[in-house]
Design an enzyme around this catalytic site. Structure first.
Site, PDB file in Angstrom:
ATOM      1  N   SER A   1      36.162  35.852  41.340  1.00  0.00           N
ATOM      2  CA  SER A   1      36.464  35.255  42.718  1.00  0.00           C
ATOM      3  C   SER A   1      36.237  35.984  43.799  1.00  0.00           C
ATOM      4  O   SER A   1      36.206  35.554  44.818  1.00  0.00           O
ATOM      5  CB  SER A   1      38.054  34.501  42.657  1.00  0.00           C
ATOM      6  OG  SER A   1      38.885  35.743  42.643  1.00  0.00           O
TER       7      SER A   1
ATOM      8  N   SER B   1      34.137  49.841  34.218  1.00  0.00           N
ATOM      9  CA  SER B   1      35.241  51.016  34.030  1.00  0.00           C
ATOM     10  C   SER B   1      34.799  51.709  35.604  1.00  0.00           C
ATOM     11  O   SER B   1      34.252  51.024  36.445  1.00  0.00           O
ATOM     12  CB  SER B   1      34.777  51.791  33.027  1.00  0.00           C
ATOM     13  OG  SER B   1      35.677  52.936  33.028  1.00  0.00           O
TER      14      SER B   1
ATOM     15  N   TYR C   1      45.467  54.063  37.438  1.00  0.00           N
ATOM     16  CA  TYR C   1      44.171  53.707  37.442  1.00  0.00           C
ATOM     17  C   TYR C   1      43.005  54.391  36.638  1.00  0.00           C
ATOM     18  O   TYR C   1      42.335  53.825  36.034  1.00  0.00           O
ATOM     19  CB  TYR C   1      43.909  53.346  39.131  1.00  0.00           C
ATOM     20  CG  TYR C   1      42.576  52.855  39.260  1.00  0.00           C
ATOM     21  CD1 TYR C   1      42.221  51.322  39.045  1.00  0.00           C
ATOM     22  CD2 TYR C   1      41.288  53.592  39.421  1.00  0.00           C
ATOM     23  CE1 TYR C   1      40.948  50.827  39.009  1.00  0.00           C
ATOM     24  CE2 TYR C   1      39.889  52.797  39.540  1.00  0.00           C
ATOM     25  CZ  TYR C   1      39.707  51.910  39.227  1.00  0.00           C
ATOM     26  OH  TYR C   1      38.472  51.118  39.486  1.00  0.00           O
TER      27      TYR C   1
ATOM     28  N   LYS D   1      41.152  52.864  33.305  1.00  0.00           N
ATOM     29  CA  LYS D   1      39.563  53.005  33.078  1.00  0.00           C
ATOM     30  C   LYS D   1      39.132  53.834  32.090  1.00  0.00           C
ATOM     31  O   LYS D   1      38.114  53.616  31.294  1.00  0.00           O
ATOM     32  CB  LYS D   1      39.214  53.408  34.548  1.00  0.00           C
ATOM     33  CG  LYS D   1      39.180  52.296  35.465  1.00  0.00           C
ATOM     34  CD  LYS D   1      38.743  50.985  35.283  1.00  0.00           C
ATOM     35  CE  LYS D   1      38.831  49.820  36.156  1.00  0.00           C
ATOM     36  NZ  LYS D   1      38.204  48.421  35.717  1.00  0.00           N
TER      37      LYS D   1
END
Length: 266
Positions: free
Chosen positions: A15, A130, A144, A148
């Site tokens: 989106s 990633s 974060y 990843k």
């Protein structure tokens, strides 16, 4: 129903940002594109399905819906994700788990849903998004970076598991990109006084880098191009400077790598 030459592709997080640009580029390439996200922001030629990637039942139902309509799934691109920032000491376990639930387990859930169909059809391509943070290990974006790193490690291992069934797995490690991801980051400067202002300075530097980062439309086209490859590599790093940074982080001793990253973001 898809024709033999039309690839059926699912894009999560479609989106906005990289996901939306990727969905658009795939559509321009002639693919039949299904976009999985919580928000319905219509895009001509792309079918939206309301899916939260952390909801296994919703993911399975949506994948089943695509199969019923198209009879196949050629590729999945896992773009859904978000970022949090702050000091580990002051980050709640709820925030940390939410980071992994979307960025890592959301990817796992979608792939788990499509793998039986890809294995049965004897082909397929899973593309997991990633970050160079997986190897650069950015302070004050620890969770974060860890999420990843988990995506990258998972992708390398999964690639060997499913290779005998004609399924390719690719991880794309991205650098700074100018998208709404920056504004959407869940920032916390709790403990900034205790940490000498380093939390706010670090995140401010990261946001400046992102706003001067790569064009998301270019990245969307780059990812769409990977889907078109007959024999894709297991890992791609987008952008020459990030390829160099990724290579440097992998070659340097941990102490040297930590010193460089710490000087920029620590």
């Amino acid at each position: 129903m898809a024709g033999e030459n039309n690839k059926v592709v699912i894009v999560t997080g479609g989106s906005s940002g990289i996901g939306r640009c990727t969905a658009s580029a795939l559509k321009e390439n002639g693919c039949i594109v299904y976009e999985f996200s919580r928000r319905n922001i219509p895009m001509e030629g792309v079918t939206h399905l309301s899916v939260d990637v952390t909801d296994e039942d919703a993911v399975n139902a949506a994948v089943q819906q695509v199969i019923q309509k198209e009879t196949k799934i050629d590729a999945v691109i896992n773009c859904a994700g978000f970022g949090i920032s702050g000091a580990v000491e002051f980050t709640s376990m709820e925030q940390a788990k939410a980071q992994f639930d979307v960025n890592f387990f959301g990817t796992v859930t979608v792939n788990k849903a499509v793998l039986p169909f890809m294995r049965h059809q004897g082909k397929g391509h899973i593309v997991n998004i990633s970050s160079v943070a997986a190897v650069a290990h950015i302070p004050f974006q620890t969770f974060y970076s860890a999420s990843k790193a988990a995506v990258s490690s998972y992708s390398y291992a999964l690639a060997n598991e499913v290779k005998p069934y004609g399924i390719h797995v690719t991880v794309v490690e991205l650098g700074d990109i100018c998208t709404g991801f920056t504004k959407a980051r869940q920032k916390s400067i709790l403990g900034d006084d205790e940490y000498g202002g380093r939390i706010s300075r670090s995140v401010s530097q990261m946001e400046q880098d992102e706003q001067n980062g790569m064009d998301p439309a270019r990245i969307g086209r780059y990812i769409a191009g990977i889907v078109e490859k007959k024999n894709p590599a297991v890992v791609y790093v987008a952008g020459a400077q990030y390829k160099f940074l990724s290579l440097l982080c992998k070659l340097l001793p941990a102490a040297a790598r930590g010193k460089i990253v710490g000087k920029i973001y620590g």
